[in-house]
Design a protein around this motif. Structure first.
Motif, PDB file in Angstrom:
ATOM      1  N   ALA A  18       0.827  -1.202   0.000  1.00 46.25           N
ATOM      2  CA  ALA A  18       0.000   0.000   0.000  1.00 46.25           C
ATOM      3  C   ALA A  18       0.863   1.255   0.000  1.00 46.25           C
ATOM      4  CB  ALA A  18      -0.927  -0.003   1.215  1.00 46.25           C
ATOM      5  N   ALA A  19       1.963   1.228   0.755  1.00 45.54           N
ATOM      6  CA  ALA A  19       2.857   2.383   0.794  1.00 45.54           C
ATOM      7  C   ALA A  19       3.497   2.616  -0.559  1.00 45.54           C
ATOM      8  CB  ALA A  19       3.930   2.170   1.862  1.00 45.54           C
ATOM      9  N   VAL A  20       3.945   1.541  -1.217  1.00 42.85           N
ATOM     10  CA  VAL A  20       4.546   1.671  -2.544  1.00 42.85           C
ATOM     11  C   VAL A  20       3.528   2.238  -3.522  1.00 42.85           C
ATOM     12  CG1 VAL A  20       5.478   0.398  -4.508  1.00 42.85           C
ATOM     13  CG2 VAL A  20       6.252  -0.149  -2.197  1.00 42.85           C
ATOM     14  N   ALA A  21       2.291   1.759  -3.457  1.00 45.87           N
ATOM     15  CA  ALA A  21       1.246   2.246  -4.352  1.00 45.87           C
ATOM     16  C   ALA A  21       1.060   3.748  -4.184  1.00 45.87           C
ATOM     17  CB  ALA A  21      -0.072   1.519  -4.073  1.00 45.87           C
ATOM     18  N   GLN A  22       0.983   4.198  -2.945  1.00 48.71           N
ATOM     19  CA  GLN A  22       0.781   5.625  -2.680  1.00 48.71           C
ATOM     20  C   GLN A  22       1.967   6.463  -3.151  1.00 48.71           C
ATOM     21  OE1 GLN A  22      -0.008   6.591   1.425  1.00 48.71           O
ATOM     22  NE2 GLN A  22       0.422   8.767   1.128  1.00 48.71           N
ATOM     23  N   GLN A  23       3.181   5.994  -2.846  1.00 51.50           N
ATOM     24  CA  GLN A  23       4.371   6.755  -3.207  1.00 51.50           C
ATOM     25  C   GLN A  23       4.545   6.860  -4.714  1.00 51.50           C
ATOM     26  OE1 GLN A  23       6.231   8.574  -1.116  1.00 51.50           O
ATOM     27  NE2 GLN A  23       4.621   7.967   0.301  1.00 51.50           N
ATOM     28  N   VAL A  24       4.364   5.757  -5.428  1.00 50.07           N
ATOM     29  CA  VAL A  24       4.511   5.782  -6.883  1.00 50.07           C
ATOM     30  C   VAL A  24       3.459   6.698  -7.495  1.00 50.07           C
ATOM     31  CG1 VAL A  24       4.369   4.407  -8.997  1.00 50.07           C
ATOM     32  CG2 VAL A  24       5.593   3.515  -7.003  1.00 50.07           C
ATOM     33  N   ARG A  25       2.248   6.605  -7.003  1.00 52.90           N
ATOM     34  CA  ARG A  25       1.162   7.448  -7.517  1.00 52.90           C
ATOM     35  C   ARG A  25       1.476   8.934  -7.307  1.00 52.90           C
ATOM     36  NH1 ARG A  25      -2.501   4.564  -5.509  1.00 52.90           N
ATOM     37  NH2 ARG A  25      -2.676   5.622  -3.508  1.00 52.90           N
ATOM     38  N   GLU A  26       1.941   9.281  -6.095  1.00 55.59           N
ATOM     39  CA  GLU A  26       2.224  10.679  -5.791  1.00 55.59           C
ATOM     40  C   GLU A  26       3.454  11.192  -6.547  1.00 55.59           C
ATOM     41  OE1 GLU A  26       2.472  11.113  -1.580  1.00 55.59           O
ATOM     42  OE2 GLU A  26       0.316  10.783  -1.256  1.00 55.59           O
ATOM     43  N   LEU A  27       4.502  10.370  -6.640  1.00 50.89           N
ATOM     44  CA  LEU A  27       5.702  10.796  -7.353  1.00 50.89           C
ATOM     45  C   LEU A  27       5.420  10.997  -8.841  1.00 50.89           C
ATOM     46  CD1 LEU A  27       8.301   8.470  -5.589  1.00 50.89           C
ATOM     47  CD2 LEU A  27       8.301  10.979  -5.520  1.00 50.89           C
ATOM     48  N   ARG A  28       4.629  10.121  -9.403  1.00 50.04           N
ATOM     49  CA  ARG A  28       4.298  10.247 -10.825  1.00 50.04           C
ATOM     50  C   ARG A  28       3.437  11.483 -11.060  1.00 50.04           C
ATOM     51  NH1 ARG A  28       0.329   8.673 -14.283  1.00 50.04           N
ATOM     52  NH2 ARG A  28      -0.885   7.669 -12.622  1.00 50.04           N
ATOM     53  N   ALA A  29       2.475  11.718 -10.169  1.00 55.35           N
ATOM     54  CA  ALA A  29       1.598  12.881 -10.317  1.00 55.35           C
ATOM     55  C   ALA A  29       2.383  14.184 -10.164  1.00 55.35           C
ATOM     56  CB  ALA A  29       0.469  12.821  -9.288  1.00 55.35           C
ATOM     57  N   THR A  30       3.315  14.211  -9.216  1.00 53.50           N
ATOM     58  CA  THR A  30       4.119  15.418  -8.992  1.00 53.50           C
ATOM     59  C   THR A  30       4.898  15.796 -10.239  1.00 53.50           C
ATOM     60  OG1 THR A  30       4.333  14.975  -6.614  1.00 53.50           O
ATOM     61  CG2 THR A  30       5.993  16.410  -7.617  1.00 53.50           C
ATOM     62  N   ARG A  31       5.395  14.791 -10.954  1.00 51.42           N
ATOM     63  CA  ARG A  31       6.179  15.040 -12.164  1.00 51.42           C
ATOM     64  C   ARG A  31       5.325  15.213 -13.408  1.00 51.42           C
ATOM     65  NH1 ARG A  31       8.891  12.815  -8.389  1.00 51.42           N
ATOM     66  NH2 ARG A  31      11.186  12.738  -8.287  1.00 51.42           N
ATOM     67  N   ILE A  61      11.867  -7.060  -6.101  1.00 50.75           N
ATOM     68  CA  ILE A  61      12.935  -6.147  -5.741  1.00 50.75           C
ATOM     69  C   ILE A  61      13.540  -5.499  -6.987  1.00 50.75           C
ATOM     70  CG2 ILE A  61      14.721  -7.935  -5.709  1.00 50.75           C
ATOM     71  CD1 ILE A  61      15.947  -6.517  -3.313  1.00 50.75           C
ATOM     72  N   GLY A  62      13.610  -6.246  -8.091  1.00 52.01           N
ATOM     73  CA  GLY A  62      14.122  -5.678  -9.327  1.00 52.01           C
ATOM     74  C   GLY A  62      13.225  -4.576  -9.858  1.00 52.01           C
ATOM     75  N   THR A  63      11.920  -4.777  -9.772  1.00 53.74           N
ATOM     76  CA  THR A  63      10.972  -3.760 -10.215  1.00 53.74           C
ATOM     77  C   THR A  63      11.079  -2.512  -9.363  1.00 53.74           C
ATOM     78  OG1 THR A  63       9.415  -5.399 -11.081  1.00 53.74           O
ATOM     79  CG2 THR A  63       8.516  -3.240 -10.506  1.00 53.74           C
ATOM     80  N   LEU A  64      11.200  -2.685  -8.046  1.00 61.19           N
ATOM     81  CA  LEU A  64      11.356  -1.537  -7.146  1.00 61.19           C
ATOM     82  C   LEU A  64      12.609  -0.742  -7.482  1.00 61.19           C
ATOM     83  CD1 LEU A  64      10.336  -3.051  -3.683  1.00 61.19           C
ATOM     84  CD2 LEU A  64       9.015  -1.488  -5.110  1.00 61.19           C
ATOM     85  N   CYS A  65      13.702  -1.443  -7.779  1.00 65.20           N
ATOM     86  CA  CYS A  65      14.951  -0.766  -8.145  1.00 65.20           C
ATOM     87  C   CYS A  65      14.759   0.103  -9.372  1.00 65.20           C
ATOM     88  CB  CYS A  65      16.052  -1.795  -8.404  1.00 65.20           C
ATOM     89  SG  CYS A  65      16.766  -2.554  -6.938  1.00 65.20           S
ATOM     90  N   ARG A  66      14.106  -0.427 -10.388  1.00 63.60           N
ATOM     91  CA  ARG A  66      13.937   0.308 -11.642  1.00 63.60           C
ATOM     92  C   ARG A  66      13.032   1.530 -11.458  1.00 63.60           C
ATOM     93  NH1 ARG A  66      15.164  -2.241 -16.614  1.00 63.60           N
ATOM     94  NH2 ARG A  66      16.309  -4.183 -16.314  1.00 63.60           N
ATOM     95  N   VAL A  67      11.957   1.366 -10.701  1.00 61.99           N
ATOM     96  CA  VAL A  67      11.043   2.491 -10.481  1.00 61.99           C
ATOM     97  C   VAL A  67      11.725   3.569  -9.639  1.00 61.99           C
ATOM     98  CG1 VAL A  67       8.868   3.187  -9.404  1.00 61.99           C
ATOM     99  CG2 VAL A  67       8.974   1.073 -10.746  1.00 61.99           C
ATOM    100  N   ALA A  68      12.446   3.154  -8.596  1.00 64.42           N
ATOM    101  CA  ALA A  68      13.154   4.120  -7.752  1.00 64.42           C
ATOM    102  C   ALA A  68      14.197   4.876  -8.563  1.00 64.42           C
ATOM    103  CB  ALA A  68      13.800   3.400  -6.573  1.00 64.42           C
ATOM    104  N   ASP A  69      14.945   4.171  -9.412  1.00 67.36           N
ATOM    105  CA  ASP A  69      15.946   4.827 -10.259  1.00 67.36           C
ATOM    106  C   ASP A  69      15.297   5.888 -11.149  1.00 67.36           C
ATOM    107  OD1 ASP A  69      18.029   3.329  -9.265  1.00 67.36           O
ATOM    108  OD2 ASP A  69      18.089   1.913 -10.942  1.00 67.36           O
ATOM    109  N   ALA A  70      14.152   5.551 -11.728  1.00 67.92           N
ATOM    110  CA  ALA A  70      13.487   6.485 -12.638  1.00 67.92           C
ATOM    111  C   ALA A  70      13.086   7.773 -11.920  1.00 67.92           C
ATOM    112  CB  ALA A  70      12.254   5.826 -13.257  1.00 67.92           C
ATOM    113  N   PHE A  71      12.632   7.648 -10.687  1.00 66.60           N
ATOM    114  CA  PHE A  71      12.227   8.819  -9.917  1.00 66.60           C
ATOM    115  C   PHE A  71      13.413   9.534  -9.269  1.00 66.60           C
ATOM    116  CE2 PHE A  71       7.910   6.698  -9.361  1.00 66.60           C
ATOM    117  CZ  PHE A  71       7.248   7.597 -10.188  1.00 66.60           C
ATOM    118  N   GLY A  72      14.560   8.866  -9.210  1.00 71.57           N
ATOM    119  CA  GLY A  72      15.707   9.450  -8.532  1.00 71.57           C
ATOM    120  C   GLY A  72      15.565   9.418  -7.026  1.00 71.57           C
ATOM    121  N   VAL A  73      14.980   8.328  -6.495  1.00 72.97           N
ATOM    122  CA  VAL A  73      14.800   8.170  -5.058  1.00 72.97           C
ATOM    123  C   VAL A  73      15.328   6.803  -4.641  1.00 72.97           C
ATOM    124  CG1 VAL A  73      12.758   9.661  -5.056  1.00 72.97           C
ATOM    125  CG2 VAL A  73      12.467   7.177  -5.274  1.00 72.97           C
TER     126      VAL A  73
END
Length: 212
Positions: A18-31, A61-73
């Motif tokens: 749930a936390a990942v869902a919220q963070q990805v949604r908010e980071l994508r919306a912010t950008r 874990i691989g998916t999390l790495c790629r998404v985090a890299d894209a956002f720079g977090v």
């Protein structure tokens, strides 16, 4: 890191998802990025991103790495909101387990810092016969591993390096690499992952500034 599903024996998987869902949604919306834009930057499919934002999948874990890299977090940033407190103590049972080996090994993400560079602190416990394989991380990423117990074989660009208890290895992780236990003894190690700050675009292999 092996692209196995995020898991947590303490029952926190639902909360973490749930936390990942919220963070990805908010980071994508912010950008102001569409799903297509994030998919292109991260190399994660649009369908998977939709599932992540809807809290309907347990990302690897691989998916999390790629998404985090894209956002720079850091991955830690995806797991829970950033906190401004000058001091933070995390109880041992709150460190999420993001990988489990087939013979009982586990990896916990102990902490993550977002400035000036991205820094993650991990604890890994690997049982005999377990292997981790990782594709390249964002350009400029480096890893430092300190082996506490046992003997670890670290493979970078197809070359094996044996690291015994008490020894430390540091290498560029922006290329294919992996780890495996050497011998019949369990391995326990600490890992620090350092990535330059900024959003990483896998389409162009370039880094852009992180939004202020």
């Amino acid at each position: 890191m092996k692209d196995s599903m995020m898991t947590d024996a303490g029952g926190r998987v639902g909360a973490v998802t749930a936390a990942v869902a919220q963070q990805v949604r908010e980071l994508r919306a912010t950008r102001g990025w569409s799903f297509e834009e994030l998919a292109g930057r991260s190399g994660v499919s649009k369908g998977m991103l939709v599932q992540i934002e809807g809290g309907r999948t347990n990302p690897s874990i691989g998916t999390l790495c790629r998404v985090a890299d894209a956002f720079g977090v850091t991955i830690a940033r995806l797991l829970e909101p950033a906190e401004e407190a000058p001091v933070r103590v995390t109880p041992a049972d709150e460190a999420p387990v993001l990988w489990r080996g087939e013979h009982g090994g586990a990896a916990r993400l102990l902490s993550g810092l977002g400035e000036p560079d991205l820094v993650e602190l991990w604890e890994w416990r690997m049982r005999p016969g377990e292997t981790l394989r990782s594709a390249d991380h964002a350009h400029g990423t480096r890893e430092i591993l300190h082996v506490l117990d046992g003997t670890l074989t670290v493979t970078v660009d197809g070359v094996d390096h044996q690291v015994d208890a008490g020894e430390t290895v540091e290498f560029h992780a922006d290329r294919e690499h992996g780890y495996r236990t050497a011998g019949d003894e369990p391995v326990r190690l600490m890992m620090v992952v350092v990535t330059p700050s900024g959003e990483w675009d896998r389409r162009t292999r370039s880094r852009g500034p992180r939004p202020s």
